[in-house]
Design a protein around this motif. Structure first.
Motif, mmCIF file in Angstrom:
data_model
loop_
_atom_site.group_PDB
_atom_site.id
_atom_site.type_symbol
_atom_site.label_atom_id
_atom_site.label_comp_id
_atom_site.label_asym_id
_atom_site.label_seq_id
_atom_site.Cartn_x
_atom_site.Cartn_y
_atom_site.Cartn_z
ATOM 1 N N LEU A 42 33.701 37.893 50.264
ATOM 2 C CA LEU A 42 34.910 37.084 50.061
ATOM 3 C C LEU A 42 35.054 36.203 51.248
ATOM 4 O O LEU A 42 35.249 36.542 52.485
ATOM 5 N N THR A 52 45.640 37.308 44.259
ATOM 6 C CA THR A 52 43.929 37.536 44.721
ATOM 7 C C THR A 52 43.440 38.561 44.059
ATOM 8 O O THR A 52 42.193 38.171 43.754
ATOM 9 N N LEU A 56 33.708 32.740 47.080
ATOM 10 C CA LEU A 56 33.053 33.829 47.230
ATOM 11 C C LEU A 56 31.528 33.384 47.688
ATOM 12 O O LEU A 56 31.443 31.933 46.932
ATOM 13 N N LEU A 115 40.075 38.130 41.509
ATOM 14 C CA LEU A 115 38.838 38.784 41.792
ATOM 15 C C LEU A 115 38.523 39.772 40.641
ATOM 16 O O LEU A 115 37.283 40.068 40.147
#
Length: 324
Positions: A261, A242, A193, A246
């Motif tokens: 991202l 994922t 990120l 996150l």
């Protein structure tokens, strides 16, 4: 002495570095012309955290991993020595207590102590652990640096698979399953990120009974997220993992919800049944493998032991003779 190294991931580059230090003439065989996403080590977090790893890892990981930061620094790699922060959400307080019992080398911080180390986490957590004697590096920068340093020292890099001939160090990772039958793949997924709204100066581990997370700061506002560990060599990216990464990052700090991202990656790490590395000798070939999730932490020591065994005839800690 002439030596061949097959594989230019973290294990192969460390072995080549130790061979050059011994005055050997080294050729490295790897199908790629430069470090990149084909190598498992490209996707690593770069945490040199032997004490934190000791929560679940065997004793040799903690003991031998303590020399890693100094080794990387001696090669000219930029190593950040700011320790590791370990946190939990309030509802998971027992996870922090459990971790503290298993990891001796830590200091307990209150909210003020945490804010003094990482101001952007002020007010978000009332207790944390700081494992001061740990470090981190940027794995991709480290791989590039080692390769450039070896090329400058005269090491030849040949873009072909290579075959065992003479003294050979096989550092192919999971690809060596053709000869190491009990090697298995352990899938790891990561995300990168970018955020201008949060600043961290050291790795942060967020403990969770189901979705543990580590966040490793890199340059230019980048953060590497990781922690997935799946018994599989399937390297497909999955939505579930994922989302878990996150979501855990958002729980650590809501600013990650607005982050860019940049990248999602996955690879399978090579591991033996006991999750410890091995040096397996067959004839003139020494297999350097099984680094599991400890690549940058244990590769320097494993490389040193492998080269010492080849040059001095010693039988180091992870040595296995295979006469098949």
């Amino acid at each position: 002495m002439q030596a061949r190294v097959i594989g230019a991931g973290v294990a192969g580059l460390c072995v080549a570095t130790e061979l050059v230090a011994r005055g050997c003439e080294v050729t490295v065989f790897d199908p790629s012309p430069r470090p990149g996403p084909h190598a498992c080590s490209w996707w690593a977090g770069g945490m040199l955290a032997p004490f934190c790893e000791g929560e679940t890892a065997e004793e040799p990981v903690v003991r031998l991993g303590q020399s890693a930061a100094d080794w990387w620094a001696r090669q000219g790699v930029s190593v950040e020595r700011r320790g590791t922060l370990v946190l939990t959400l309030r509802r998971d307080r027992r996870e922090l207590d459990r971790f503290a019992r298993r990891v001796a080398q830590h200091e307990t911080l209150d909210s003020a102590g945490l804010a003094a180390l990482e101001p952007d986490l002020e007010g978000r957590f009332d207790r944390a652990l700081h494992v001061a004697d740990e470090a981190h590096l940027d794995p991709r920068a480290a791989l590039r640096h080692l390769r450039a340093r070896l090329e400058h020292a005269g090491v030849a890099f040949v873009a072909e698979p290579g075959h065992a001939k003479g003294l050979t160090f096989d550092c192919r990772g999971l690809a060596a399953r053709d000869n190491l039958k009990d090697l298995r793949g352990v899938k790891g997924e990561m995300a990168v990120l970018r955020s201008a709204d949060i600043r961290l100066t050291r790795p942060v581990r967020l403990l969770h009974p189901r979705y543990p997370l580590y966040v490793v700061p890199r340059a230019d506002g980048l953060f590497m997220l990781g922690a997935t560990q799946i018994e599989s060599d399937d390297v497909r990216r999955t939505v579930r993992s994922t989302l878990e990464l996150l979501s855990a990052a958002y729980a650590l700090h809501p600013a990650f919800g607005e982050a860019e991202l940049v990248e999602v990656g996955v690879d399978a790490r090579p591991a033996f049944p006991d999750n410890l590395p091995r040096l397996v000798r067959r004839g003139e070939t020494i297999y350097v493998n099984g680094l599991f999730r400890h690549g940058f932490l244990l590769a320097p020591e494993l490389a040193r032991e492998a080269v010492e065994a080849a040059c001095d005839g010693s039988k180091p800690e992870f040595w296995h003779e295979d006469h098949d």
